[in-house]
Write a protein that holds these residues in place. Structure first.
Motif, PDB file in Angstrom:
ATOM      1  N   GLU B 139       7.025  -7.981  -4.095  1.00 42.55           N
ATOM      2  CA  GLU B 139       6.936  -7.245  -5.360  1.00 42.55           C
ATOM      3  C   GLU B 139       6.037  -6.024  -5.268  1.00 42.55           C
ATOM      4  N   LYS B 140       5.487  -5.764  -4.087  1.00 44.68           N
ATOM      5  CA  LYS B 140       4.562  -4.632  -3.958  1.00 44.68           C
ATOM      6  C   LYS B 140       5.303  -3.304  -3.901  1.00 44.68           C
ATOM      7  N   ASP B 141       4.546  -2.248  -4.118  1.00 37.65           N
ATOM      8  CA  ASP B 141       5.083  -0.904  -3.965  1.00 37.65           C
ATOM      9  C   ASP B 141       5.104  -0.563  -2.477  1.00 37.65           C
ATOM     10  N   PHE B 142       6.222  -0.085  -2.000  1.00 35.48           N
ATOM     11  CA  PHE B 142       6.365   0.196  -0.571  1.00 35.48           C
ATOM     12  C   PHE B 142       5.318   1.190  -0.080  1.00 35.48           C
ATOM     13  N   ARG B 143       4.928   2.134  -0.939  1.00 36.29           N
ATOM     14  CA  ARG B 143       3.996   3.172  -0.501  1.00 36.29           C
ATOM     15  C   ARG B 143       2.613   2.623  -0.197  1.00 36.29           C
ATOM     16  N   ALA B 144       2.287   1.448  -0.772  1.00 37.76           N
ATOM     17  CA  ALA B 144       0.937   0.921  -0.618  1.00 37.76           C
ATOM     18  C   ALA B 144       0.808   0.031   0.616  1.00 37.76           C
ATOM     19  N   LEU B 145       1.813   0.031   1.474  1.00 40.73           N
ATOM     20  CA  LEU B 145       1.741  -0.805   2.661  1.00 40.73           C
ATOM     21  C   LEU B 145       1.199  -0.011   3.841  1.00 40.73           C
ATOM     22  N   SER B 146       0.638  -0.711   4.807  1.00 43.19           N
ATOM     23  CA  SER B 146       0.164  -0.043   6.025  1.00 43.19           C
ATOM     24  C   SER B 146       1.357   0.272   6.921  1.00 43.19           C
ATOM     25  N   ALA B 173       6.596  -0.600  17.851  1.00 39.89           N
ATOM     26  CA  ALA B 173       5.559   0.413  18.038  1.00 39.89           C
ATOM     27  C   ALA B 173       4.378   0.207  17.101  1.00 39.89           C
ATOM     28  N   ALA B 174       4.629  -0.126  15.839  1.00 41.22           N
ATOM     29  CA  ALA B 174       3.522  -0.230  14.898  1.00 41.22           C
ATOM     30  C   ALA B 174       3.122  -1.670  14.642  1.00 41.22           C
ATOM     31  N   LEU B 175       3.774  -2.612  15.303  1.00 35.93           N
ATOM     32  CA  LEU B 175       3.516  -4.018  14.984  1.00 35.93           C
ATOM     33  C   LEU B 175       2.320  -4.549  15.764  1.00 35.93           C
TER      34      LEU B 175
ATOM     35  N   ARG E  21     -11.451  -5.890  -1.297  1.00 38.65           N
ATOM     36  CA  ARG E  21     -11.841  -4.960  -0.250  1.00 38.65           C
ATOM     37  C   ARG E  21     -10.749  -4.816   0.804  1.00 38.65           C
ATOM     38  N   ILE E  22     -10.514  -3.575   1.202  1.00 41.82           N
ATOM     39  CA  ILE E  22      -9.671  -3.350   2.373  1.00 41.82           C
ATOM     40  C   ILE E  22     -10.547  -3.361   3.622  1.00 41.82           C
ATOM     41  N   LEU E  23     -11.756  -2.815   3.479  1.00 48.45           N
ATOM     42  CA  LEU E  23     -12.765  -2.923   4.529  1.00 48.45           C
ATOM     43  C   LEU E  23     -14.038  -3.456   3.886  1.00 48.45           C
ATOM     44  N   GLY E  40      -6.194  -5.645  15.726  1.00 52.26           N
ATOM     45  CA  GLY E  40      -6.141  -6.359  14.451  1.00 52.26           C
ATOM     46  C   GLY E  40      -4.725  -6.357  13.947  1.00 52.26           C
ATOM     47  N   PRO E  41      -4.430  -7.293  13.061  1.00 53.60           N
ATOM     48  CA  PRO E  41      -3.056  -7.398  12.556  1.00 53.60           C
ATOM     49  C   PRO E  41      -2.662  -6.209  11.689  1.00 53.60           C
ATOM     50  N   ASN E  42      -1.388  -6.128  11.376  1.00 56.11           N
ATOM     51  CA  ASN E  42      -0.919  -5.067  10.478  1.00 56.11           C
ATOM     52  C   ASN E  42      -1.578  -5.221   9.115  1.00 56.11           C
ATOM     53  N   GLY E  43      -1.987  -4.115   8.583  1.00 52.61           N
ATOM     54  CA  GLY E  43      -2.628  -4.153   7.275  1.00 52.61           C
ATOM     55  C   GLY E  43      -4.080  -4.570   7.331  1.00 52.61           C
ATOM     56  N   ALA E  44      -4.670  -4.578   8.530  1.00 53.02           N
ATOM     57  CA  ALA E  44      -6.052  -5.028   8.656  1.00 53.02           C
ATOM     58  C   ALA E  44      -7.034  -3.976   8.158  1.00 53.02           C
ATOM     59  N   GLY E  45      -6.610  -2.745   8.101  1.00 51.31           N
ATOM     60  CA  GLY E  45      -7.513  -1.681   7.684  1.00 51.31           C
ATOM     61  C   GLY E  45      -7.962  -0.808   8.845  1.00 51.31           C
ATOM     62  N   LYS E  46      -7.277  -0.873   9.958  1.00 53.08           N
ATOM     63  CA  LYS E  46      -7.679  -0.097  11.121  1.00 53.08           C
ATOM     64  C   LYS E  46      -7.530   1.400  10.856  1.00 53.08           C
ATOM     65  N   SER E  47      -6.365   1.781  10.374  1.00 56.16           N
ATOM     66  CA  SER E  47      -6.155   3.200  10.083  1.00 56.16           C
ATOM     67  C   SER E  47      -7.136   3.673   9.018  1.00 56.16           C
ATOM     68  N   THR E  48      -7.351   2.816   8.034  1.00 54.26           N
ATOM     69  CA  THR E  48      -8.299   3.170   6.982  1.00 54.26           C
ATOM     70  C   THR E  48      -9.675   3.458   7.564  1.00 54.26           C
ATOM     71  N   LEU E  49     -10.085   2.648   8.523  1.00 56.01           N
ATOM     72  CA  LEU E  49     -11.402   2.840   9.131  1.00 56.01           C
ATOM     73  C   LEU E  49     -11.476   4.206   9.822  1.00 56.01           C
ATOM     74  N   ASP E 169      -5.176   6.686  16.727  1.00 52.11           N
ATOM     75  CA  ASP E 169      -4.533   5.592  15.997  1.00 52.11           C
ATOM     76  C   ASP E 169      -3.203   5.265  16.679  1.00 52.11           C
ATOM     77  N   GLU E 170      -3.206   4.225  17.449  1.00 49.96           N
ATOM     78  CA  GLU E 170      -2.024   3.799  18.189  1.00 49.96           C
ATOM     79  C   GLU E 170      -1.387   4.963  18.955  1.00 49.96           C
ATOM     80  N   PRO E 171      -2.151   5.576  19.840  1.00 49.85           N
ATOM     81  CA  PRO E 171      -1.653   6.769  20.538  1.00 49.85           C
ATOM     82  C   PRO E 171      -0.523   6.444  21.505  1.00 49.85           C
ATOM     83  N   GLU E 202      -5.282  -0.041  18.958  1.00 52.18           N
ATOM     84  CA  GLU E 202      -4.141  -0.389  19.807  1.00 52.18           C
ATOM     85  C   GLU E 202      -3.846  -1.870  19.638  1.00 52.18           C
ATOM     86  N   HIS E 203      -2.570  -2.211  19.649  1.00 55.64           N
ATOM     87  CA  HIS E 203      -2.230  -3.619  19.431  1.00 55.64           C
ATOM     88  C   HIS E 203      -2.263  -4.436  20.701  1.00 55.64           C
ATOM     89  N   ASP E 204      -1.996  -3.780  21.816  1.00 56.47           N
ATOM     90  CA  ASP E 204      -1.819  -4.509  23.063  1.00 56.47           C
ATOM     91  C   ASP E 204      -3.152  -4.645  23.771  1.00 56.47           C
TER      92      ASP E 204
HETATM   93  N1  LIG Z   1      -1.839   4.491  -0.004  1.00 54.30           N
HETATM   94  C1  LIG Z   1      -2.255   3.201  -0.167  1.00 54.30           C
HETATM   95  N2  LIG Z   1      -2.416   2.702  -1.403  1.00 54.30           N
HETATM   96  C2  LIG Z   1      -2.804   1.434  -1.568  1.00 54.30           C
HETATM   97  N3  LIG Z   1      -3.053   0.591  -0.581  1.00 54.30           N
HETATM   98  C3  LIG Z   1      -2.909   1.035   0.675  1.00 54.30           C
HETATM   99  C4  LIG Z   1      -2.502   2.361   0.956  1.00 54.30           C
HETATM  100  N4  LIG Z   1      -2.440   2.527   2.298  1.00 54.30           N
HETATM  101  C5  LIG Z   1      -2.799   1.335   2.825  1.00 54.30           C
HETATM  102  N5  LIG Z   1      -3.076   0.432   1.856  1.00 54.30           N
HETATM  103  C6  LIG Z   1      -3.502  -0.958   2.072  1.00 54.30           C
HETATM  104  O1  LIG Z   1      -4.669  -0.964   2.843  1.00 54.30           O
HETATM  105  C7  LIG Z   1      -4.614  -1.992   3.787  1.00 54.30           C
HETATM  106  C8  LIG Z   1      -4.986  -1.463   5.159  1.00 54.30           C
HETATM  107  O2  LIG Z   1      -4.053  -0.465   5.554  1.00 54.30           O
HETATM  108  P1  LIG Z   1      -4.167   0.253   6.960  1.00 54.30           P
HETATM  109  O3  LIG Z   1      -3.129   1.328   6.988  1.00 54.30           O
HETATM  110  O4  LIG Z   1      -5.574   0.675   7.187  1.00 54.30           O
HETATM  111  O5  LIG Z   1      -3.772  -0.924   7.936  1.00 54.30           O
HETATM  112  P2  LIG Z   1      -3.701  -0.885   9.527  1.00 54.30           P
HETATM  113  O6  LIG Z   1      -4.738  -1.821  10.030  1.00 54.30           O
HETATM  114  O7  LIG Z   1      -3.737   0.503  10.025  1.00 54.30           O
HETATM  115  O8  LIG Z   1      -2.275  -1.558   9.772  1.00 54.30           O
HETATM  116  P3  LIG Z   1      -1.147  -1.158  10.833  1.00 54.30           P
HETATM  117  O9  LIG Z   1      -1.438  -1.882  12.069  1.00 54.30           O
HETATM  118  O10 LIG Z   1       0.078  -1.684  10.178  1.00 54.30           O
HETATM  119  O11 LIG Z   1      -1.147   0.332  10.978  1.00 54.30           O
HETATM  120  C9  LIG Z   1      -3.221  -2.594   3.735  1.00 54.30           C
HETATM  121  O12 LIG Z   1      -3.331  -3.894   3.189  1.00 54.30           O
HETATM  122  C10 LIG Z   1      -2.451  -1.719   2.813  1.00 54.30           C
HETATM  123  O13 LIG Z   1      -1.668  -2.506   1.938  1.00 54.30           O
END
Ligand SMILES: Nc1ncnc2c1ncn2[C@@H]1O[C@H](COP(=O)(O)OP(=O)(O)OP(=O)(O)O)[C@@H](O)[C@H]1O
Ligand SMILES: Nc1ncnc2c1ncn2[C@@H]1O[C@H](COP(=O)(O)OP(=O)(O)OP(=O)(O)O)[C@@H](O)[C@H]1O
Ligand SMILES: [Mg+2]
Ligand SMILES: [Mg+2]
Ligand SMILES: [Zn+2]
Lengths: 248, 264, 275, 275, 264
Positions: B139-146, B173-175, E21-23, E40-49, E169-171, E202-204
């Motif tokens: 049910e989340k918004d696609f834009r808010a996903l990583s 690649a991104a997993l 918290r995302i981070l 870290g797993p997808n959505g862990a907040g790596k890119s955010t960091l 970020d995942e170069p 990096e995931h690997d």
């Molecule tokens: N634009 C946004 N608005 C709201 N939430 C967001 C947004 N971008 C990312 N998030 C949330 O922040 C969290 C961390 O996202 P982030 O992109 O930092 O993950 P990541 O560790 O880089 O994952 P990945 O390995 O998939 O790249 C995720 O749970 C995501 O749902």
């Protein structure tokens, strides 16, 4: 170029021709064009640049930018719109125009003086003809969209119940105005809807569509005429339009 | 038409101008249930090949058969409705508000029908999301996903209609590590259970070799096509990543650049 | 309501305005999703070129303008996916070309019958019987097309390449979308004029954008907001005797601002709480 | 040359037209790279709102219109990077709002002194001494800004996020770009009118786009093409006595078409050879 | 200011609303020449960091020190000119015609100066292109490159000005096997030779563990920070990819969802 006279609007040319039929006179507004979206072309700009005299009516053409760079400007009506439609206003300004023309071509001074006399009398004739032709309207009055003829009709004593466009033409007419017009038309069942040929008389058409049972006439006139038409010809043309519609 | 035509067959497919081929007479055949991995250096033409298979690009030479039928303007729609493609990257990140559930739904065949035809396929969508471990985000918004989460959702979209052929361009690649492994497992399982055929471009040959049926080494042409267990000879690697790189690296229009095939 | 409902003028305008609001707001969702706001502006201006051609070739004015709008929209649909030209630039080029052509053509012609101002600024209050008829004729295909193609259009806006790879005729859908936008523009121009058309085709969905969660919710919301804005706009224009088309667009702007601020406040408050 | 060079009118128009061509074509590269064609159209139309405000508040007309154009451009620079709103939609909203406001404001005022059509269609042939002065005043900052910021602007169009991560003040550069585009639009409006401004700001770079290989080559090429189109346009307008602004834009369109077809032919021939 | 401040220091950095918290209170220190991998797993907040480190996002709590100075509005420009960031994906593929050489040039500090200041830095650009093996493509149009080739060019852009801190970020996502290995080698070499610090997502983990100095396991907070050679305990993996996934997978605003930290 060779100089000569440039006018902004066709009726001003008509006035000049009335006084001096031999003069070299050009009109900027092309035949049939709308004064409101006039765009100057290179040749016209060149004519204007080389002209000895520019004759304009700045109340009507003041929104034309760039008309200043001329040797001599004669402004016929700086504070009255569409004044050439009123024989009285024409009579008032003809002597001054004649004087200007005489200054420009002194060699024809006498011809112009004679023409002025003739023009003044013919303006009286025109006026009389209009008073006759307008007689049926003294009772019924008119409703107009654009205010071109407003002053003239007032002068002739024709009641103008309403003018839909208050300012410039092209107004998006407000709802109340439209509603008032509808009411006026119902209050004055014989009122003529007085339009202009080079003007989108959309509101008038709309009014006519909503006339109900009443007999409503929509007349369209030509306040500008064509370049080369003298002033009496212009006025006669409009008289014909009035008569033609009236006879329908 | 044969009783059991191959799911996919490339016949002498070439792409690019004749004097600077990006792909050169590729022949390839894929049976139902076959899982093909494609490896090759950057710029080898892997993405181009996938684009040709799903009709996004037109081969300069040769033709593509899907399910025994030639892919053409008229058969396009029918044939490709059984094919799903996951591109290397999404063209432009749209800022549209779309729920994850609806993104997946876009992969369904009848999503694109008129509004009064649309049925609800919630189970199918939920199933596809569960396959990629994203059911919690439906049910989340696609834009808010990583980045990786979005990739998983797109994967679910590709899987939702149980296609007969799946084309994946670097899907991992991104997993994250865990999701990568489970993706390969999932694909293997789907190939075995449903007879789906998969063509997957992936750089990490070590990671995929346990799962795929065969690996094709592509660099402008197919240098080697190894079955599972078979080792790829060293000279293939050298050919692909070593000397041959210079050809790929050259400007396609450079004069005086000889192709290795032209050499004696 | 100070006579609003007794006013024949307003009651007559209500119907067409509502129809336009429904059609335009439905299309506005697609216009926003596909970033076609500029296309709408470009096409509405291109009616001027159509008018110029009609005057020069002595064709009937309005049908020519309508056809030219649809043709220009289709032309943009054909040229814009080509490599090396983004849609923004392509629209800009066609916009400029159409305007220049229109002006040059009109400058040479006698313009007795061309209602240039009506075309530029429109008038929602003076709708003739004929207009009403054409309006209904125009909205039927638009609404029908929406029912048929709303979901493919929506999916295309999200990811056209994947749809093409699924075998869907993306280019055909795109051309259909462009043609329907062109048609909607023509209808809006008839009532709101060239310069206000963009407002009717952008503002409703723009107001709904932040609240929508998907195609249907967005559609319904922009429909509701558009109707509210249109009716309120007509009422305000009656109350203060303002030009109706422009007032409606201004009210739609107000709706947009309110929607934005409300979203911002809600968002901000939420963010504020969390600190 | 049938008197073209003897015509004082044309010789006088040559200077300002050339200046405009230089300024507009230089900016057009940035307009295309940043996809600001719609912004240019929106801002040029917003001068109408500025005019309305000026008339209602009895302010000087042209300065108010100029200031309003720059303000609208800056406003778009501030709101458009926000989440949930693409630039196309934001520009559409502002476009619609500005037009509606302009019309409502102008409807209440007596407009006899407003040169509405001069504003809409411009006039390159009747440039006063004062106009000439303002033109030079306007082009100095534009050209200066281009010299200072052309490279950052170019890099931003390519990848703004990386530039921001490098510590460059991307938002400041963006606002500067928008303000400069606003200023250029005002200058173009003075000569080419609201409806033709987009042409001057899009067509030169659009013609050069396919041939350019980088910032400098693109810039020089669009400069050359724009000058060619402008001079040829003036000449044709003199030859056939057509409105000059519209003719110049039409000629720029022709240049664009020729450039496109030439590229297509070359490309096609090359592709054909290879089969 | 200390004589030898760490190149990068995160002090209690948090991001996102307090109840989701995302981070969460990230503390991290990076000395010159240190090569840090983040998994870290997808959505862990790596890119955010990474976005927080290079000032693209503002931390909700805590602050970032670069070279011993706090990153703020006023110090931003000066500090970040020493930092380069390679994002996970390019935001929008621009259709602008730019030569590869000029793309790399955009990474130079003085590229963004006024036209009359601009010097020619052809050697620097050529050197950076050589580092990523793209020297042959210098005069090509960037749009005509494949996904991996574009990634390499962007890498060259990040390297061209010899930054003190490099954020990646995942170069390796789009790179072929050979290019991946040589990228890691290159980064290791640059860290050793020039004292550059690298933070790489990096995931690997297997692929990078030979090259990095340390690996941080991130999932909302740093679960573990392992030096080279050290093994990461199993429970960390479980925490990151196992049970904890459910928390990440939850909707951030869902009510009744307890954080593991809140549990006794
Ligand atoms: N634009 C946004 N608005 C709201 N939430 C967001 C947004 N971008 C990312 N998030 C949330 O922040 C969290 C961390 O996202 P982030 O992109 O930092 O993950 P990541 O560790 O880089 O994952 P990945 O390995 O998939 O790249 C995720 O749970 C995501 O749902
Ligand atoms: N739009 C384009 N125009 C011209 N040439 C292109 C275009 N896209 C790709 N190419 C060229 O085609 C060749 C193959 O590209 P492709 O994208 O198929 O490579 P790839 O194998 O997918 O590489 P990667 O692993 O980097 O994704 C490359 O040499 C590239 O330069
Ligand atoms: Mg690829
Ligand atoms: Mg990420
Ligand atoms: Zn008028």
């Amino acid at each position: 170029s060779a100089g000569g006279i440039v006018t902004t609007l066709p009726p001003l040319t008509g006035l000049v021709l009335l006084l001096d039929a031999d003069v070299d006179v050009h009109c900027l507004l092309p035949p049939g064009a709308d004064a409101h979206d006039f765009q100057i072309t290179p040749r016209q700009a060149q004519l204007l640049k080389g002209a000895d005299l520019l004759i304009r009516s700045s109340y009507d053409d003041r929104h034309w930018s760039g008309l200043r760079s001329n040797k001599q400007v004669f402004d016929l009506w700086p504070d009255q719109g569409h004044a050439w439609l009123s024989p009285r206003a024409v009579r008032d300004r003809l002597p001054a125009l004649a004087a200007t023309l005489q200054k420009l071509s002194p060699q024809r001074s006498e011809q112009i003086a004679a023409a002025l006399e003739h023009a003044l009398t013919s303006s009286k004739v025109v006026e009389a003809a209009w008073i006759m032709a307008l007689a049926p309207l003294y009772e019924s009055g008119v409703i107009m969209q654009h205010n071109a003829w407003q002053t003239t009709l007032r002068e002739f004593g024709v009641p103008v119940w309403g003018v839909l466009e208050t300012g410039h033409h092209g107004d998006d007419i407000g709802p109340r105005q439209l509603e008032n017009a509808l009411e006026l038309m119902r209050k004055h069942p014989g009122a003529v809807l007085w339009g202009n040929q080079r003007h989108p008389d959309r509101a008038l058409y709309w009014l006519r569509e909503h006339r109900g049972e009443a007999e409503v006439k929509l007349l369209r006139f030509d306040p500008l005429g064509d370049c080369g038409m003298t002033w009496p010809q212009l006025m006669q043309r409009n008289l014909d339009l009035l008569a033609g519609h009236a006879s329908q | 038409m044969a009783a059991n035509p191959p799911a996919l067959r490339l016949n002498h497919v070439s792409f690019g101008p004749a004097d600077a081929r990006i792909l050169d007479t590729i022949d390839l055949q894929l049976d139902a249930g076959h899982f093909l991995g494609i490896v090759g250096p950057n710029g080898a033409g892997k993405s181009t090949l996938l684009h040709i298979i799903c009709g996004l690009l037109q081969a300069s030479d040769g033709h593509v058969d899907l399910f025994g039928e030639c892919l053409s303007r008229s058969s396009r729609r029918r044939l490709l409705s059984q094919v799903r493609f996951l591109p290397q990257r999404q063209e432009s990140m749209s800022s549209m508000p779309v729920k994850v559930r609806n993104v997946v739904g876009m992969g369904l065949d009848d999503y694109h029908k008129a509004l009064w035809f649309a049925r609800r396929n919630n189970e199918q969508i939920a199933h596809a999301l569960a396959l990629t471990g994203m059911q919690k985000h439906a049910e989340k918004d696609f834009r808010a996903l990583s980045g990786g989460q979005q990739q998983r959702v797109r994967l679910a979209r590709a899987l939702v209609s149980s296609p007969k052929i799946l084309l994946l361009d670097e899907p991992a690649a991104a997993l994250d590590a865990r999701a990568q492994a489970s993706l390969y497992e999932l694909l293997r399982k789907l190939c075995d259970d449903t007879g789906m055929s998969v063509v997957m471009v992936e750089h990490d040959i070590a990671a995929i070799s346990d799962f795929v049926n065969s690996v094709a080494c592509l660099n402008r042409k197919i240098h080697h096509h190894a079955m599972r267990g078979e080792t790829i000879p060293d000279h293939v690697w050298r050919d692909m990543y070593g000397e041959h790189m210079h050809i790929v690296a050259h400007d396609a229009h450079c004069i005086g650049c000889v192709h290795p095939e032209d050499k004696p | 309501m100070s006579g609003f409902f007794e006013s024949q003028v307003m009651l007559e305008a209500l119907g067409p305005a509502t129809l336009i609001a429904v059609v335009a707001s439905s299309m506005s969702v697609m216009v926003l999703a596909h970033r076609l706001a500029f296309l709408a502006v470009g096409v509405s201006h291109a009616t001027l070129a159509g008018l110029g051609i009609a005057v020069v070739l002595a064709l009937p004015l309005l049908p020519t303008a309508a056809v030219s709008a649809v043709v220009v929209a289709l032309l943009l649909g054909v040229i814009s996916p080509q490599r090396g030209m983004n849609e923004d630039a392509a629209t800009g080029v066609l916009f400029a070309g159409a305007m220049a052509l229109g002006i040059v053509l009109l400058s040479g012609a006698s313009k007795h019958e061309v209602d240039l101002f009506g075309l530029l600024f429109g008038n929602i209050l003076m709708v003739s019987e004929q207009d009403r008829f054409w309006l209904i004729c125009g909205s039927v295909p638009v609404l029908l097309a929406l029912l048929v193609a709303a979901r493919p259009w929506w999916a295309m806006a999200f990811d056209a390449a994947s749809m093409r790879a699924m075998g869907l005729p993306v280019q055909a859908y795109r051309l259909m979308l462009y043609a329907i936008v062109g048609l909607t523009v023509v209808m809006c121009v008839k009532l709101a004029g060239i310069v206000l058309t963009a407002g009717m085709l952008v503002l409703p969905a723009a107001s709904a954008w932040l609240w929508g969660r998907g195609l249907l919710s967005m559609w319904l919301l922009s429909l509701a907001l558009s109707l509210a804005g249109t009716w309120l706009g007509l009422y305000v224009s009656y109350l203060h005797d303002l030009p109706s088309g422009a007032t409606v667009v201004l009210l739609l702007c107000a709706v947009f601002l309110v929607s934005r601020s409300a979203h911002w406040l809600l968002h901000h408050r939420k963010a504020g709480q969390s600190h």
